[in-house]
Design a protein around this motif. Structure first.
Motif, PDB file in Angstrom:
ATOM      1  N   ASP A 222      37.154  33.869  26.035  1.00 57.35           N
ATOM      2  CA  ASP A 222      38.017  34.609  26.959  1.00 57.35           C
ATOM      3  C   ASP A 222      39.229  35.230  26.270  1.00 57.35           C
ATOM      4  O   ASP A 222      39.464  36.441  26.409  1.00 57.35           O
ATOM      5  CB  ASP A 222      38.448  33.707  28.115  1.00 57.35           C
ATOM      6  N   ASP A 241      32.661  38.554  34.754  1.00 54.01           N
ATOM      7  CA  ASP A 241      33.298  37.614  35.674  1.00 54.01           C
ATOM      8  C   ASP A 241      34.810  37.594  35.498  1.00 54.01           C
ATOM      9  O   ASP A 241      35.562  37.479  36.474  1.00 54.01           O
ATOM     10  CB  ASP A 241      32.708  36.213  35.494  1.00 54.01           C
ATOM     11  N   LEU A 242      35.292  37.723  34.259  1.00 53.84           N
ATOM     12  CA  LEU A 242      36.734  37.778  34.035  1.00 53.84           C
ATOM     13  C   LEU A 242      37.306  39.083  34.575  1.00 53.84           C
ATOM     14  O   LEU A 242      38.389  39.101  35.175  1.00 53.84           O
ATOM     15  CB  LEU A 242      37.042  37.635  32.546  1.00 53.84           C
ATOM     16  N   ALA A 245      37.693  38.670  38.213  1.00 53.49           N
ATOM     17  CA  ALA A 245      38.837  37.813  38.544  1.00 53.49           C
ATOM     18  C   ALA A 245      40.140  38.602  38.488  1.00 53.49           C
ATOM     19  O   ALA A 245      41.013  38.452  39.356  1.00 53.49           O
ATOM     20  CB  ALA A 245      38.894  36.621  37.592  1.00 53.49           C
ATOM     21  N   ILE A 468      44.668  34.119  31.786  1.00 54.94           N
ATOM     22  CA  ILE A 468      43.259  33.988  32.171  1.00 54.94           C
ATOM     23  C   ILE A 468      43.077  32.864  33.174  1.00 54.94           C
ATOM     24  O   ILE A 468      42.390  33.028  34.206  1.00 54.94           O
ATOM     25  CB  ILE A 468      42.400  33.750  30.915  1.00 54.94           C
ATOM     26  N   ARG A 472      41.640  33.312  37.011  1.00 56.79           N
ATOM     27  CA  ARG A 472      40.423  32.630  37.472  1.00 56.79           C
ATOM     28  C   ARG A 472      40.735  31.684  38.632  1.00 56.79           C
ATOM     29  O   ARG A 472      39.988  31.627  39.612  1.00 56.79           O
ATOM     30  CB  ARG A 472      39.785  31.866  36.312  1.00 56.79           C
ATOM     31  N   ASP A 476      39.415  32.313  42.558  1.00 57.03           N
ATOM     32  CA  ASP A 476      38.499  31.346  43.141  1.00 57.03           C
ATOM     33  C   ASP A 476      38.952  30.831  44.507  1.00 57.03           C
ATOM     34  O   ASP A 476      38.186  30.167  45.201  1.00 57.03           O
ATOM     35  CB  ASP A 476      38.316  30.154  42.197  1.00 57.03           C
ATOM     36  N   HIS A 575      31.376  38.835  41.927  1.00 55.61           N
ATOM     37  CA  HIS A 575      32.342  38.416  42.940  1.00 55.61           C
ATOM     38  C   HIS A 575      31.699  38.343  44.317  1.00 55.61           C
ATOM     39  O   HIS A 575      31.943  37.406  45.084  1.00 55.61           O
ATOM     40  CB  HIS A 575      33.522  39.384  42.958  1.00 55.61           C
ATOM     41  N   HIS A 610      29.102  30.281  38.463  1.00 57.91           N
ATOM     42  CA  HIS A 610      30.498  29.848  38.435  1.00 57.91           C
ATOM     43  C   HIS A 610      30.718  28.596  39.283  1.00 57.91           C
ATOM     44  O   HIS A 610      30.521  28.602  40.500  1.00 57.91           O
ATOM     45  CB  HIS A 610      31.387  30.981  38.944  1.00 57.91           C
TER      46      HIS A 610
END
Length: 797
Positions: A222, A241-242, A245, A468, A472, A476, A575, A610
Motif C-alpha cells: 500500500d 480497493d485502495l 477507499a 491509508i 480504509r 469500511d 465498493h 475484504h
C-alpha cells in the motif's frame, strides 16, 4: 502560500480584492459554453471579435466611471474567452487528419508524446496503453494536431516507458472521436518506433520519478503504491480497493499530487505568505539570509520544476499559477492577495489552455482553494470566539470550507455524499506534509545514494500508512457514504442543504441538541443491523438469493445459512459488491465462483475478499482474457485464497444448498469461441427452490446446453433464472422456453450503452409468464421463501 491567517501588518483586515473574480468567472463560463457548443467555429470567432469590439468601445466611452470600466472589463473577458476557445477548437479541425479519421484511414505518422502513458483494460478487453500526443506529420504534410494513441497487442506494455517530448514514427488506423480536446483516436499495434528520445529536461524528470519508484520498492504494497502518487502524481500502482477507499472518503485528491504539495514546498522555502514581508518571516530562504526578490525567483524556479516533475495536471497548473502570482507580489513589494491571485491564475490559465474550463480536476482544485480563502478564515474566527484553540479552529474550518464548496461538484460526477469526508480530511492533513517532504527528500537522494533514498522512503511510509489506514477504516463504515441525486440538480440540492446546515449551526450550542445530533450521526455511520432493518426493511427475512445492484455487471449471493453464502461473480466495482455483501451480513464465503474472466464479473473481487473468510475461488477453465486472469491470480494470491477450476459435471454442496456445473461440458471447440461462451453455468437447488445461473452464455453455448437438459431434469420449469449476458438479444429462445422460469432476474447498469436488456428478450420472458426484475430499475433484488411461497423484495441504492 495562501493560508487563511492574517499577517501582523494587516490588523485592519482590508477587504478582499475581488476585482479579478468577476472576469475570471466570466472567462470560465464563456469558455465552457463555447467549447460545449459543438461545431460552428466561424460563428464563434465573429461573436468573440464582436464582443471585444463592443468592450473596447464601451471602455473608451465610459472614461473614468468605475462601473463602466468594470462592465467593459467583463465584456473584454467574454470576447477574449470566446476567441481563445474558438482557436482551441479550430486546432481540432485544421489539416487533413480529421478527414482521414472520418474515413478510418490507415496512416503513417510522426508524432510527439505530450503526456505520460497509462495502462488500461476494461470490459474484458486485452490490455492496452493510452498515450496523448501531437501529430507532427501525416501523409507527408506538416501538422500540429492533438490525438489520443491507443496501443494494443502483446507489446503494448513497451509504450509505458515513453516520456513526454519523445518523437515517434507510427503506423495505425485513425478513428473519429466525438467531443473532447483531441482530433482523432489513432489505434496502433506493436512496439513504439522512437525517432528522437526525450529532451534533457524530461529525461531528468523521468530519472527522478524512476528513482522514487526504486526507493519505495522495499515498502509494503500500500505505501509503495501511494507514496509516488502523493509526491509526483504516479498512481499507476494504486490498487482498485485502495482507490475506492479514497473515493468513498473524499480523499481522492491525496492519491494524486495536488496543489497542496506545492504549497507545502513553497512554505518550506518562503515561509507563510502572511509574514513574507515581516521580520518574522520564516522559511529556509530567510534562515540563509536571501533577500525577498531572490527568494521569489527561487520560488518561481521551484514552481516550474515542480510542474515539470509532477506533470502539468489541472490542479498542479492551478497551484502553480496562483503561486507564481503570489511570488510576483512578493518580489514587487505588493500586498499579498490570495483570492486575487487565484482569480488571476484562473483567468490566465483559461485563456492559455481553454480546455481547463471543462476539467473536473481543475474545478475541484479551484473550488477547494476558494473555500480555504473565503469561508475558512470566517469559520475559524467564529470557532476561536467560542473557545476553540486557534490551530484546531483553523484546521476544522479549512476542511469544512473545502468540502462545502467541493461537495456539489463531487455529486455531479458520482451520485453520493461522503459523511466521513470532513473528519477524514482533517485527520489526514497532519500526515500529508511529512509524507510529502520525506518523499521529495527520497526522490532527491535517489540519484546520489539509493540506500539513503530507501531510508527516507521508509520514514515517509509511516505517515503514508496513517493516511491509508484512515481511508480504509472510514470507507469500511457501513454509513460512510449515502446515495444522493446526481447531476446538476443534485448539486443544487446539496448546496441548499449545506447552506441550511450552516445556518442551523448556532443551535448546536445547546448541549442536548449537540449530543442528539452526535448520536444520530453515529447511528448513521455504524448502521447496526437491527436499526437498519427497522428503518429500511433490508435485508428482508428469509432471503434465499440476492442479485446485487453493481452497475453494468453481475454479482449474485445465495444464502448458505446465517452469515454464510455462495457468491457468483463479483461485479465491476469492489465498493459496490462489498456494500451489498455487508448489508446482507455475509462474513463467510465457502466458495466464490467467477463465471468467466471479463472485467464486469471479476473487477469487484477485492471487495468480496475484504474482511471476509473466503474458502476458495473457482473459475472457468478458459483463462481469457489473460490480463483479467492475471489480476484474479494476483488478488487471490494476496488474500491467500486457493484458485480452483470448474470441472464438467462437478457437483458440490453446502448444508441444504447444492449446485452442479452445467457448462462448460469439456474443452471448447471453434463453434463456441470467446470468453462469454466459456462462462460457467450452474444449477443451484435448495429445499423448494431451483435456480439457474447462466453467466454471459451466448446462443452457440446455449444451444449446446440444450443437449444436456435430459441429464438435468431439474432445469425444466425453473423457479429463478439469472438471464444470460445481462438480458442481451443474444439468447437461444428454445433454451429459455425449456427453462420456463417463474422469476427472471437481469443484472444491468442504468442507462448502459449496450441496450441491455433487449426488448426482444423481455418480450420472450413475459410471453412465458415469467416475472422480470432488473437491477437498473429496482436496485438489489432478493428472492424470498416464506413458508414455501416465493416472493421478491427490492432495495434501491
Amino acid at each position: 502560500m495562501s493560508g487563511p491567517g492574517a499577517g501582523a501588518e494587516e490588523q485592519g483586515k482590508p477587504p478582499p480584492d475581488l476585482r479579478l473574480v468577476g472576469p475570471a468567472l466570466v472567462v470560465w463560463t464563456t469558455t465552457a459554453v463555447v467549447l460545449g457548443a459543438g461545431p460552428g467555429a466561424v460563428l464563434r470567432v465573429v461573436a468573440g471579435v464582436a464582443a471585444v469590439v463592443c468592450g473596447a468601445v464601451l471602455l473608451l466611452w465610459s472614461g473614468r466611471r468605475s462601473r463602466g470600466r468594470q462592465l467593459a472589463g467583463l465584456l473584454l473577458s467574454v470576447g477574449a474567452a470566446a476567441l481563445a476557445a474558438t482557436l482551441a477548437t479550430a486546432d481540432l479541425h485544421r489539416g487533413p487528419l480529421p478527414g482521414l479519421a472520418r474515413r478510418q484511414a490507415v496512416v503513417e505518422a510522426r508524432l510527439t508524446v505530450t503526456r505520460d502513458p497509462r495502462e488500461g483494460a476494461g470490459g474484458g478487453a486485452a490490455p492496452y496503453v493510452v498515450v496523448r500526443a501531437t501529430v507532427d506529420q501525416v501523409e507527408g504534410m506538416s501538422v500540429r494536431t492533438p490525438v489520443t494513441v491507443l496501443a494494443e497487442g502483446a507489446e503494448a506494455g513497451r509504450w509505458l516507458a515513453l516520456l513526454p517530448s519523445t518523437r515517434l514514427a507510427v503506423s495505425g488506423r485513425l478513428r473519429p472521436v466525438e467531443g473532447g480536446d483531441v482530433a482523432a483516436l489513432l489505434v496502433v499495434r506493436g512496439p513504439p518506433q522512437v525517432v528522437t528520445g526525450p529532451d534533457t529536461v524530461q529525461r531528468a524528470a523521468g530519472a527522478l520519478r524512476a528513482g522514487l519508484r526504486s526507493a519505495v520498492r522495499p515498502l509494503e504494497p500500500d505505501p509503495r503504491a501511494l507514496l509516488p502518487g502523493l509526491v509526483v502524481g504516479d498512481t499507476s500502482a494504486v490498487p482498485p480497493d485502495l482507490d475506492e477507499a479514497f473515493k468513498a472518503t473524499d480523499l481522492a485528491h491525496i492519491t494524486a499530487v495536488s496543489g497542496a504539495n506545492l504549497s507545502i514546498i513553497l512554505v518550506l522555502l518562503v515561509g507563510a505568505a502572511a509574514r513574507a514581508r515581516t521580520v518574522e518571516r520564516g522559511g529556509l530562504a530567510a534562515r540563509v539570509g536571501l533577500p525577498l526578490r531572490v527568494t521569489a525567483g527561487g520560488g518561481a524556479a521551484l514552481t516550474v520544476g515542480f510542474v515539470i516533475l509532477c506533470r502539468p495536471d489541472p490542479s498542479v497548473l492551478r497551484a502553480a499559477g496562483t503561486g507564481l502570482i503570489m511570488l510576483l507580489a512578493l518580489a514587487t513589494g505588493r500586498r499579498a492577495a490570495p483570492l486575487a491571485a487565484l482569480a488571476g491564475a484562473t483567468l490566465l490559465l483559461m485563456l492559455v489552455d481553454p480546455w481547463l474550463a471543462l476539467s473536473y480536476g481543475f474545478a475541484l482544485s479551484a473550488m477547494a482553494t476558494a473555500g480555504l480563502l473565503t469561508l475558512g478564515p470566517r469559520w475559524a474566527e467564529a470557532l476561536t470566539r467560542r473557545g476553540w484553540p486557534g490551530w484546531a479552529a483553523e484546521a476544522l474550518a479549512c476542511a469544512a470550507a473545502a468540502q462545502v464548496l467541493c461537495g456539489p461538484l463531487l455529486v455531479v460526477k458520482a451520485a453520493r455524499v461522503s459523511l466521513v469526508a470532513i473528519p477524514c480530511n482533517l485527520l489526514a492533513e497532519a500526515a500529508v506534509a511529512p509524507a510529502t517532504l520525506l518523499g521529495f527528500a527520497a526522490l532527491a537522494a535517489a540519484p546520489v545514494s539509493m540506500a539513503v533514498a530507501e531510508f527516507l522512503a521508509w520514514l515517509a511510509s509511516f505517515p503514508t500508512d496513517w493516511i491509508i489506514a484512515l481511508a480504509r477504516f472510514a470507507a469500511d463504515l457501513p454509513g460512510a457514504e449515502v446515495a444522493w441525486p446526481g447531476g446538476w440538480g443534485g448539486a443544487v440540492l446539496l448546496a441548499a442543504v449545506s447552506c441550511a446546515a450552516v445556518a442551523c449551526l448556532p443551535v448546536l450550542r445547546h448541549p442536548a441538541v449537540a449530543v442528539l445530533l452526535a448520536l444520530s450521526l453515529l447511528a448513521v455511520l455504524l448502521r447496526p443491523a437491527p436499526l437498519t432493518r427497522l428503518v429500511t426493511g433490508w435485508p428482508p427475512d428469509h432471503w434465499r438469493v440476492v442479485m446485487c445492484s453493481v452497475g453494468q455487471g453481475d454479482a449474485e449471493v445465495v444464502s448458505a445459512g446465517p452469515g454464510s453464502a455462495l457468491v457468483i461473480d463479483a461485479g465491476p466495482d469492489p465498493h459496490a459488491v462489498n456494500r451489498c455483501l455487508r448489508s446482507l451480513g455475509v462474513v463467510r464465503i465457502p466458495l466464490l465462483l467467477l463465471t468467466h474472466d471479463h472485467a464486469d464479473h471479476v473487477e469487484g473481487l477485492p471487495g468480496v475478499l475484504h474482511d471476509r473468510q473466503v474458502g476458495a475461488i473457482e473459475t472457468t477453465p478458459s483463462q481469457d482474457p489473460p490480463a483479467e486472469w492475471a489480476r484474479i491470480r494476483r488478488w487471490a494470491g494476496q488474500a491467500r485464497v486457493p484458485l480452483l477450476t470448474a470441472a464438467p459435471g462437478e457437483s458440490r454442496g453446502l448444508g441444504e444448498l447444492h449446485w452442479q456445473v452445467l457448462w462448460p461440458d469439456g474443452p471448447l471447440d471453434s463453434a463456441v469461441r470467446g470468453p462469454n461462451n466459456a462462462s460457467v453455468a450452474l444449477l443451484v437447488t435448495a429445499p423448494g427452490l431451483r435456480m439457474a445461473f447462466l453467466g454471459d452464455l451466448e446462443p452457440p453455448a446455449q444451444s449446446r446446453l440444450m443437449e444436456h437438459l435430459d441429464a438435468y431434469p431439474g432445469l425444466r420449469h425453473l423457479d429463478v433464472l439469472k438471464v444470460a449476458h445481462h438480458g442481451s438479444a443474444k439468447q437461444d429462445p428454445d433454451l429459455i422456453r425449456a427453462l420456463a422460469p417463474r422469476l427472471a432476474l437481469i443484472s444491468c447498469g442504468a442507462g448502459n450503452t449496450y441496450g441491455h436488456p433487449a426488448p426482444v428478450t423481455l418480450a420472450l420472458l413475459r410471453s412465458l409468464g415469467a416475472t422480470v426484475l432488473r437491477t437498473d430499475l429496482q436496485g438489489d433484488l432478493a428472492v424470498l421463501d416464506a413458508g414455501g411461497r416465493l416472493s421478491v423484495a427490492t432495495h434501491e441504492r
